[in-house]
Design an enzyme around this catalytic site. Structure first.
Site, PDB file in Angstrom:
ATOM      1  N   LYS A   6      -5.034   2.759  -0.398  1.00 57.44           N
ATOM      2  CA  LYS A   6      -4.840   1.683   1.006  1.00 57.44           C
ATOM      3  C   LYS A   6      -3.650   3.127   2.053  1.00 57.44           C
ATOM      4  O   LYS A   6      -2.397   3.869   1.727  1.00 57.44           O
ATOM      5  CB  LYS A   6      -3.821   0.996   1.456  1.00 57.44           C
TER       6      LYS A   6
ATOM      7  N   ASP B  72       7.154   0.714  -4.979  1.00 56.57           N
ATOM      8  CA  ASP B  72       6.662  -0.136  -3.725  1.00 56.57           C
ATOM      9  C   ASP B  72       7.451  -1.167  -3.434  1.00 56.57           C
ATOM     10  O   ASP B  72       7.530  -1.861  -2.873  1.00 56.57           O
ATOM     11  CB  ASP B  72       5.044  -0.286  -5.126  1.00 56.57           C
ATOM     12  N   ARG B  73       7.631  -1.452  -4.303  1.00 56.99           N
ATOM     13  CA  ARG B  73       9.242  -2.352  -4.257  1.00 56.99           C
ATOM     14  C   ARG B  73      10.337  -2.750  -3.475  1.00 56.99           C
ATOM     15  O   ARG B  73      10.384  -3.194  -2.883  1.00 56.99           O
ATOM     16  CB  ARG B  73       9.707  -2.741  -5.991  1.00 56.99           C
TER      17      ARG B  73
ATOM     18  N   THR C 194      -1.458  -4.639 -10.190  1.00 61.30           N
ATOM     19  CA  THR C 194      -1.390  -4.546 -11.269  1.00 61.30           C
ATOM     20  C   THR C 194      -0.795  -5.274 -12.314  1.00 61.30           C
ATOM     21  O   THR C 194      -0.634  -5.848 -13.317  1.00 61.30           O
ATOM     22  CB  THR C 194      -1.589  -3.402 -11.767  1.00 61.30           C
TER      23      THR C 194
END
Length: 592
Positions: free
Chosen positions: A351, A435-436, A458
């Site tokens: 993205k 990402d977390r 995912t």
């Protein structure tokens, strides 16, 4: 408003509970032969006609309606200590009782007018109350007080307390939005309108109540008794007569105490039910914001107390409307004109967002097998002042694929020990999925409360962030596709399409779909409970959900949980986190 005749109303009232009725009985009520009933039914409103089901000489409606007959209503009123009047159609049930109050105030006391259709139904500030036949329980009643009108300012919130008690007795969990709306999270269930007449040294208060009985399809952000009844796993259907009788019993008891003791005995209960207590809100008059701040509570007069940037404010209801403050928390804008391309390299998709002057200009996404849309946008939009910043968990090979599309170096940012005033408690931050971390940083654009930050990709990650800036860590579990895939590979009989989510699934496909969703929702709720306990002091804990499955997870959480907590779906949360970081003052990163 309709062309319904008395016979239509009799038949409709007989069917309104959703139970089967024999056509011979219905024909007698309509004063016709059974074979004439089908033509007779075609004269019903379109949204009613489609509810009919016929089987072996019996008719029933697929869902109950809030429709009454005069005799049944009279008996209900006698049991509750109220005089009753049924108006199938009228301008406004409040107007009916107001007229009676002006002529004979004593007769207006505990006289209830129930109506099925109103041509001039209204709420607070003159707003029109929209409804269709049978979808809404609407009634008004009078109550005589030995007090002047100005001492009854807290009557509407106390009426809301009574209604909420009644709904709770039926197993339905609701909240109150100041001053008197009944809500389930962000969805409105009902409203209350108070109008008064002063006569003979007494005040006649006319209390008008409208509660969605069936979910109105033409009204956004609505809740209904029937939908709450079903999600609460109650057997059978909701019954409008039972609902009305329960409401009248609680209203009678509460108003008797209120007439004697005022609002003070109800303040604590109201505070606990107030959806927005401790949360950021906007107060509007004629659509313009007049106050913004945090709700601190109400006092013994029902006056709202608000903590604002200018200090404490008190607000009476009047012509003021309250809205949750859903605006993203602002971040400082850069002082120069530098543009950014922000990248979120997930496991299955990339993205991206183009950022100009601190805000998203355009966003896009593509699978790694074909990143040409990114390359095309780069060729179209690039100039000498674009900086590329990204977060990636996709691995080095996919990162290289992304780099091939862009003729400029990408700054891939990892997790860190702290950033933007948030401390990372992960034991080894370098092992922490970036990402977390950026989801946690991005959540601060949507809430300053403690948050459970959920990412549905995912993998499903469920992380905890305190209100004072401590990222506590969280859990990782397989995403929906991986759960389904593991069942297909590791079992003999479960390699089939997942079905739909049900409270009690009775097919294997539905059981798989329901089990996967229950696993995710259970993980979210367990983390929420742990963070709630750690945060303490009755502080709110919000839930921010992102990723492809976010909306479905939000819908699947129990209504009681949604009613008691703020749950928000936030797209592109990683990119919001990147934007927060680069938009820090002067563009200098706190990333250490």
């Amino acid at each position: 408003m309709t062309v319904l005749k008395p016979s239509h109303w009799r038949v409709l009232a007989e069917l309104a509970d959703g139970l089967p009725q024999h056509v011979s009985q219905l024909a007698r009520m309509a004063d016709m032969k059974p074979q004439q009933l089908n033509g007779f039914w075609q004269q019903m409103p379109a949204h009613i006609r489609g509810l009919l089901r016929q089987h072996d000489g019996y008719w029933r409606l697929v869902r109950p309606l809030a429709v009454f007959d005069a005799e049944g209503l009279r008996e209900l009123g006698e049991r509750s200590g109220f005089q009753t009047a049924l108006k199938h159609e009228c301008a406004s049930s409040n107007d009916e009782i107001l007229e009676l109050a002006r002529i004979a105030p004593d007769k207006a006391h505990k006289t209830i007018c129930v109506t099925h259709l109103q041509s001039k139904g209204r709420g607070r500030q003159g707003r029109k109350w929209s409804h269709r036949l049978g979808e809404c329980l609407m009634f008004s009643f009078g109550w005589v007080f030995d007090r002047p009108q100005y001492e009854l300012g807290s009557l509407s919130p106390v009426a809301a307390v009574a209604c909420r008690r009644a709904l709770s007795r039926l197993g339905l969990k609701t909240q109150i939005k100041w001053p008197n709306d009944l809500v389930v999270g962000r969805d409105k269930l009902g409203g209350i309108l108070i109008e008064t007449v002063r006569t003979g040294g007494k005040t006649v208060a006319v209390v008008g109540i409208g509660i969605n009985f069936v979910l109105p399809k033409e009204v956004e952000n609505a809740a209904s008794v029937q939908s709450l009844f079903q999600t609460a796993s109650r057997r059978g259907n909701a019954d409008a007569a039972v609902l009305l009788e329960t409401l009248l019993a609680e209203l009678d008891a509460v108003l008797l105490q209120y007439a004697r003791d005022g609002f003070a005995p109800f303040v604590a209960e109201y505070q606990a039910a107030n959806r927005d207590h401790g949360k950021a809100v906007l107060l509007l008059r004629d659509g313009e914001t007049v106050f913004e701040g945090t709700v601190k509570g109400v006092d013994g007069q029902g006056v709202l107390h608000l903590e604002t940037a200018e200090g404490k404010q008190t607000v009476v209801s009047g012509e003021i409307s309250l809205r949750s403050d859903d605006r993203p928390v602002s971040v400082p804008k850069r002082r120069d004109s530098e543009r950014f391309l922000l990248l979120d390299g997930g496991n299955s998709r990339l993205k991206w967002a183009w950022v100009e002057n601190g805000t998203f200009a355009t966003v896009g996404s593509a699978p790694y097998r074909d990143l040409s849309p990114l390359g095309a946008e780069w060729a179209e939009k690039v100039d000498g002042n674009v900086r590329i910043v990204g977060c990636a968990v996709c691995g080095e090979f996919k990162k290289a694929q992304v780099q091939e599309q862009l003729a400029r170096k990408i700054e891939w940012l990892p997790s860190s020990a702290q950033a933007l005033g948030i401390r990372n408690h992960y034991r080894h931050p370098e092992e922490h999925g970036s990402d977390r971390w950026f989801n946690a940083l991005g959540s601060r654009r949507f809430s300053r409360n403690a948050c459970v930050v959920v990412s549905c990709g995912t993998a499903v990650t469920v992380d905890a962030l305190t209100d004072d800036g401590h990222y506590l860590g969280g859990t990782i579990m397989p995403g929906f596709h991986l759960m389904k895939e593991s069942l297909a590979v590791r079992t003999a009989n479960l390699n089939r399409h997942a079905g739909k989510r049900y409270p009690f699934p009775t097919t294997t496909g539905n059981a798989v779909a329901s089990g996967m969703m229950d696993a995710v929702c259970g993980s979210v709720m367990m983390m929420h409970g742990r963070l709630k306990e750690k945060t303490g002091a009755g502080k709110p804990v919000d839930v921010i959900i992102t990723g492809g499955g976010a909306a479905k997870v939000a819908e699947a959480l129990p209504p009681a949980f949604l009613a008691e907590n703020t749950v928000r779906v936030a797209d592109n949360l990683v990119i919001h986190g990147l934007l927060n970081l680069i938009a820090a003052e002067g563009g200098e990163s706190e990333h250490t």
